[in-house]
Design a protein around this motif. Structure first.
Motif, mmCIF file in Angstrom:
data_model
loop_
_atom_site.group_PDB
_atom_site.id
_atom_site.type_symbol
_atom_site.label_atom_id
_atom_site.label_comp_id
_atom_site.label_asym_id
_atom_site.label_seq_id
_atom_site.Cartn_x
_atom_site.Cartn_y
_atom_site.Cartn_z
ATOM 1 N N ILE A 4 -13.256 -0.246 5.299
ATOM 2 C CA ILE A 4 -13.881 0.968 5.832
ATOM 3 C C ILE A 4 -13.520 2.089 4.866
ATOM 4 O O ILE A 4 -12.344 2.412 4.686
ATOM 5 C CB ILE A 4 -13.351 1.269 7.247
ATOM 6 C CG1 ILE A 4 -13.664 0.095 8.170
ATOM 7 C CG2 ILE A 4 -13.926 2.580 7.769
ATOM 8 C CD1 ILE A 4 -12.834 0.067 9.434
ATOM 9 N N VAL A 5 -14.540 2.655 4.210
ATOM 10 C CA VAL A 5 -14.325 3.659 3.167
ATOM 11 C C VAL A 5 -14.872 5.005 3.640
ATOM 12 O O VAL A 5 -16.006 5.083 4.115
ATOM 13 C CB VAL A 5 -15.028 3.245 1.855
ATOM 14 C CG1 VAL A 5 -14.797 4.286 0.765
ATOM 15 C CG2 VAL A 5 -14.557 1.868 1.397
ATOM 16 N N ARG A 6 -14.050 6.035 3.499
ATOM 17 C CA ARG A 6 -14.466 7.398 3.874
ATOM 18 C C ARG A 6 -14.209 8.343 2.698
ATOM 19 O O ARG A 6 -13.112 8.337 2.130
ATOM 20 C CB ARG A 6 -13.696 7.883 5.088
ATOM 21 C CG ARG A 6 -14.052 7.123 6.341
ATOM 22 C CD ARG A 6 -13.391 7.746 7.578
ATOM 23 N NE ARG A 6 -13.809 7.038 8.772
ATOM 24 C CZ ARG A 6 -13.176 6.002 9.301
ATOM 25 N NH1 ARG A 6 -12.088 5.540 8.734
ATOM 26 N NH2 ARG A 6 -13.626 5.424 10.396
ATOM 27 N N GLU A 7 -15.216 9.136 2.370
ATOM 28 C CA GLU A 7 -15.044 10.143 1.324
ATOM 29 C C GLU A 7 -14.306 11.337 1.903
ATOM 30 O O GLU A 7 -14.675 11.861 2.955
ATOM 31 C CB GLU A 7 -16.399 10.579 0.785
ATOM 32 C CG GLU A 7 -16.287 11.514 -0.393
ATOM 33 C CD GLU A 7 -17.632 11.847 -1.019
ATOM 34 O OE1 GLU A 7 -17.835 13.043 -1.306
ATOM 35 O OE2 GLU A 7 -18.452 10.936 -1.200
ATOM 36 N N TYR B 289 -8.360 -1.494 5.063
ATOM 37 C CA TYR B 289 -8.650 -2.925 5.126
ATOM 38 C C TYR B 289 -8.337 -3.367 6.551
ATOM 39 O O TYR B 289 -7.183 -3.252 6.995
ATOM 40 C CB TYR B 289 -7.754 -3.724 4.193
ATOM 41 C CG TYR B 289 -8.059 -3.667 2.718
ATOM 42 C CD1 TYR B 289 -9.350 -3.506 2.233
ATOM 43 C CD2 TYR B 289 -7.039 -3.828 1.798
ATOM 44 C CE1 TYR B 289 -9.603 -3.488 0.872
ATOM 45 C CE2 TYR B 289 -7.282 -3.817 0.443
ATOM 46 C CZ TYR B 289 -8.568 -3.645 -0.026
ATOM 47 O OH TYR B 289 -8.815 -3.642 -1.370
ATOM 48 N N PRO B 290 -9.319 -3.895 7.270
ATOM 49 C CA PRO B 290 -8.996 -4.497 8.565
ATOM 50 C C PRO B 290 -8.086 -5.712 8.334
ATOM 51 O O PRO B 290 -7.949 -6.179 7.193
ATOM 52 C CB PRO B 290 -10.361 -4.938 9.098
ATOM 53 C CG PRO B 290 -11.374 -4.227 8.279
ATOM 54 C CD PRO B 290 -10.731 -3.958 6.963
ATOM 55 N N PRO B 291 -7.471 -6.253 9.372
ATOM 56 C CA PRO B 291 -6.685 -7.474 9.186
ATOM 57 C C PRO B 291 -7.529 -8.531 8.453
ATOM 58 O O PRO B 291 -8.675 -8.776 8.829
ATOM 59 C CB PRO B 291 -6.366 -7.908 10.611
ATOM 60 C CG PRO B 291 -6.374 -6.627 11.394
ATOM 61 C CD PRO B 291 -7.462 -5.799 10.769
ATOM 62 N N GLY B 292 -6.994 -9.079 7.376
ATOM 63 C CA GLY B 292 -7.724 -10.072 6.584
ATOM 64 C C GLY B 292 -8.812 -9.488 5.714
ATOM 65 O O GLY B 292 -9.531 -10.215 5.036
ATOM 66 N N THR C 124 -3.116 -9.796 10.539
ATOM 67 C CA THR C 124 -3.003 -9.276 11.902
ATOM 68 C C THR C 124 -2.922 -7.754 11.990
ATOM 69 O O THR C 124 -3.170 -7.203 13.054
ATOM 70 C CB THR C 124 -1.755 -9.861 12.603
ATOM 71 O OG1 THR C 124 -0.592 -9.516 11.838
ATOM 72 C CG2 THR C 124 -1.864 -11.377 12.742
ATOM 73 N N GLU C 125 -2.565 -7.072 10.888
ATOM 74 C CA GLU C 125 -2.403 -5.621 10.905
ATOM 75 C C GLU C 125 -3.334 -4.965 9.884
ATOM 76 O O GLU C 125 -3.523 -5.497 8.791
ATOM 77 C CB GLU C 125 -0.955 -5.246 10.556
ATOM 78 C CG GLU C 125 0.080 -5.794 11.504
ATOM 79 C CD GLU C 125 -0.012 -5.188 12.887
ATOM 80 O OE1 GLU C 125 -0.351 -3.996 13.005
ATOM 81 O OE2 GLU C 125 0.242 -5.921 13.870
ATOM 82 N N PRO C 126 -3.884 -3.781 10.188
ATOM 83 C CA PRO C 126 -4.697 -3.074 9.188
ATOM 84 C C PRO C 126 -3.810 -2.484 8.094
ATOM 85 O O PRO C 126 -2.598 -2.357 8.262
ATOM 86 C CB PRO C 126 -5.376 -1.971 10.004
ATOM 87 C CG PRO C 126 -4.468 -1.734 11.154
ATOM 88 C CD PRO C 126 -3.802 -3.054 11.453
#
Length: 135
Positions: free
Chosen positions: A30-33, A54-57, A113-115
């Protein structure tokens, strides 16, 4: 004996279908400027700041930036690497650099398991996309 072999083969069939199934695609980041600013002292250049989670994985595909890129980890652990370099695992407070000629070959969350969250600071050509496909 023949029926025993047939029974054994039937028992293995579910395993072969699992092995033939391609692995699931890693969740996309998930990218945010955060900010973009021209650099008047460097005509044609701008600074771009992004946050990436980065979400888990989660993982990035192989890519390049044609920019100086600086990564600073805020949360979690990430694995980074460029072609010809070594992979590094980074945690909060640690940083990574990739240059304009680097091919970003490794970028993923170290955890399933963790972001993980990090800031990316790019110095790039004005108007050029931040992420480019490999050459």
């Amino acid at each position: 004996m023949r029926s025993l072999r047939s029974l054994a083969l039937l028992a293995l069939l579910p395993l072969t279908s699992i092995a033939a199934t391609p692995p699931p695609t890693a969740p996309e980041p998930i990218v945010r400027e955060v900010m973009t600013r021209p650099l008047p002292e460097q005509p044609g250049k701008e600074a771009l700041i992004l946050t990436v989670q980065y979400p888990p994985g989660g993982a990035d595909p192989v890519h390049r930036h044609d920019a100086h890129g600086f990564v600073y980890v805020l949360q979690g652990r990430i694995v980074m690497g460029v072609a010809g370099g070594r992979e590094v695992t980074l945690g909060p407070g640690e940083a990574f650099h990739e240059g304009p000629d680097d091919l970003h070959t490794v970028g993923h969350n170290a955890s399933q398991t963790e972001p993980a969250t990090f800031v990316v600071f790019l110095i790039k050509d004005i108007g050029k996309p931040a992420v480019l496909p490999p050459r």
